[in-house]
Write a protein that holds these residues in place. Sequence first.
Motif, PDB file in Angstrom:
ATOM      1  N   VAL A 532      29.180  29.939  -1.349  1.00 29.03           N
ATOM      2  CA  VAL A 532      28.272  28.803  -1.490  1.00 29.03           C
ATOM      3  C   VAL A 532      28.125  28.433  -2.958  1.00 29.03           C
ATOM      4  O   VAL A 532      28.482  29.205  -3.852  1.00 29.03           O
ATOM      5  CB  VAL A 532      26.879  29.117  -0.889  1.00 29.03           C
ATOM      6  CG1 VAL A 532      26.974  29.315   0.610  1.00 29.03           C
ATOM      7  CG2 VAL A 532      26.269  30.350  -1.563  1.00 29.03           C
ATOM      8  N   SER A 533      27.575  27.255  -3.190  1.00 28.08           N
ATOM      9  CA  SER A 533      27.279  26.781  -4.543  1.00 28.08           C
ATOM     10  C   SER A 533      25.823  26.352  -4.601  1.00 28.08           C
ATOM     11  O   SER A 533      25.190  26.092  -3.560  1.00 28.08           O
ATOM     12  CB  SER A 533      28.180  25.587  -4.903  1.00 28.08           C
ATOM     13  OG  SER A 533      29.544  25.938  -4.808  1.00 28.08           O
ATOM     14  N   ASP A 536      23.772  23.829  -2.116  1.00 28.61           N
ATOM     15  CA  ASP A 536      24.295  23.786  -0.744  1.00 28.61           C
ATOM     16  C   ASP A 536      23.183  24.036   0.268  1.00 28.61           C
ATOM     17  O   ASP A 536      22.276  24.849   0.039  1.00 28.61           O
ATOM     18  CB  ASP A 536      25.384  24.847  -0.543  1.00 28.61           C
ATOM     19  CG  ASP A 536      26.698  24.468  -1.201  1.00 28.61           C
ATOM     20  OD1 ASP A 536      26.789  23.348  -1.721  1.00 28.61           O
ATOM     21  OD2 ASP A 536      27.623  25.316  -1.191  1.00 28.61           O
ATOM     22  N   GLU A 537      23.289  23.373   1.400  1.00 30.86           N
ATOM     23  CA  GLU A 537      22.396  23.640   2.518  1.00 30.86           C
ATOM     24  C   GLU A 537      23.072  24.681   3.424  1.00 30.86           C
ATOM     25  O   GLU A 537      24.234  24.509   3.798  1.00 30.86           O
ATOM     26  CB  GLU A 537      22.123  22.365   3.310  1.00 30.86           C
ATOM     27  CG  GLU A 537      21.413  21.279   2.525  1.00 30.86           C
ATOM     28  CD  GLU A 537      19.959  21.638   2.234  1.00 30.86           C
ATOM     29  OE1 GLU A 537      19.380  22.426   3.009  1.00 30.86           O
ATOM     30  OE2 GLU A 537      19.412  21.125   1.238  1.00 30.86           O
ATOM     31  N   THR A 563      18.080  25.927   1.097  1.00 35.18           N
ATOM     32  CA  THR A 563      18.948  25.368   0.060  1.00 35.18           C
ATOM     33  C   THR A 563      19.216  26.435  -0.988  1.00 35.18           C
ATOM     34  O   THR A 563      18.295  27.145  -1.419  1.00 35.18           O
ATOM     35  CB  THR A 563      18.277  24.157  -0.615  1.00 35.18           C
ATOM     36  OG1 THR A 563      17.958  23.185   0.382  1.00 35.18           O
ATOM     37  CG2 THR A 563      19.196  23.538  -1.654  1.00 35.18           C
TER      38      THR A 563
END
Length: 585
Positions: A532-533, A536-537, A563
């Motif tokens: 993830v970053s 991101d959701e 989030t």
Amino acid sequence: MFDKILVANRGEIAVRIMVACEELGVDTVAIYSEADRNTGHVNYADEAYNVGPAPASESYLDQETIIETARQADADAIHPGYGFLAENAGFARRVEETDGLTWIGPPSDAMEQLGEKTKARSIMTEADVPVVPGTNEPVESVEEVRELGDKYGYPIAIKAEGGGGGRGMKIVHSEENVEDTLESAKREGDAYFGNDSVYVEKYLEAPKHIEVQVLADEHGNVRHLGERECSLQRRHQKVIEEAPSPALSDELREQIGEAARRGVSEAEYTNAGTVEFLVEDGEFFFMEVNTRIQVEHTVTEEVTGLDIVRWQILVSAGEELAFDQESVEIEGHAIEYRINAENPANDFTPMPGLLETYNPPSSIGIRLDHAINQGDEIGGDYDSMIGKLIVDAPDREQCLERSKRALKHFTVEGVHTTIPFHRMMLDDDVFVAGEHTTKYLDEELDEEDIAAAVEQWGSEPGPATGNTAAATHEMTVEVDSKKFDVLVEGDLKSTAAAGTGAETGSSGDSASQQAAGAIAAEMQGTILSVKVSEGDEVDQGDVVCVLEAMKMENDVVASTSGTVADIPIAEGDSVDMGDTLIVLE
């Protein structure tokens, strides 16, 4: 016979080998990493040598240092045990080519042929042994794997050529998963076996996993010692093994045993080995050969009365097998329970920690292979095994009853273990009937039942120990006019002060507070990838990163939706239990 054998391994298998050496009158040499300085195999050996830091790549996989240590110790043979370098044909060849050293295992040429799974499949085909449909050459690209998926139909298995024990094996369920799965299999094969080559085969949906123990000498004699039932697995790692299999007919048992003999004869194989098969709908298919001693060799020893490790040593010393095939008799029944530091209620996640209480069972029909004591720490640098409980009896029914007694009286506190799971299985109708397949544990067994077993019979783990290694200091001492380099643990100044009655203080640092919404590491390990970053959701259950611990890849998932607010880790980072990995808001 050899005078001194270096055991290029650690833990219970190292001690098991040393036991066989001791009975043969052979001296033993242990090697150890800095993480294993005070462990059981080091204390058992006649001599012990430090071969490097905790990471296996810098110690137990350091071929040059191990061979140099063998020469330094005047050893005349090396036994690799299982794991690490045990199936590394290149290392075996280096030992064979070193003057004064003998490799205790099959010849490197045979290891190369059978250890690399694609070559093994070709050999077995020549020996008229049925094989699972798949490739006999390594695959290189995502496109090749997708083509094979179209050919055989999904699911398919991507397997590391040098793999074993489920490591380096990944299942592809659809075309969309090919790229990530191929990358994962190659990475795991390279990390654990130093070989990122992979091959593909059709993945059988619900087979039995049956393996045959073989012994072969340098005089043309090949024997099989019956089969083992190894179908109860989680994430392709065996949990409970038994001999003989309760699921084979006498006719199928004979066919599989003879197929194993034909296959190893075709490869001109000597020493101990295991030929593994998948059995489904009355048909059997060759899967792979493990060119080493197996974790579960113990159950075969119990039902045959043969010391397989002893015969490994004798065969490597040039001796002939002293029994024919007809004299191999299977008497009674034996079951091995792998006692691992894992939490069965959390997908068998490895859980390192301190053994606050360790009180194993004893009495008739019970064998325990281990190398630990109460107060020892189960670290996160290697696999999660604490020990192996082996129970034998005149028949399977009594063996199951005796197992209940043994597991009831096996007390471990301080870490989660697989003991509650084993106790639950002894009341499981499918397992008791011997009808379980390789899919039973991962796909059919109720997770709530496992959680209830852990709640009933498990113990809460103690606080994370973190890195408790004491400071060390190298110094030279002189004894009887001879100088020795020694390693002293602890703070030398503090030790001296304590000797004069001085008091020392503690920093008393407290653990930092975790951020709200933090996803924490449940074990020590290394971050393999971040999925993830920031911004991101993510939904509950999404994979946010992959953590390698005890040589296994573990998906870290979000326990809630949110989030991504912060990512304080990066690929390659080492983390401790409790460290924050991802913060959600």
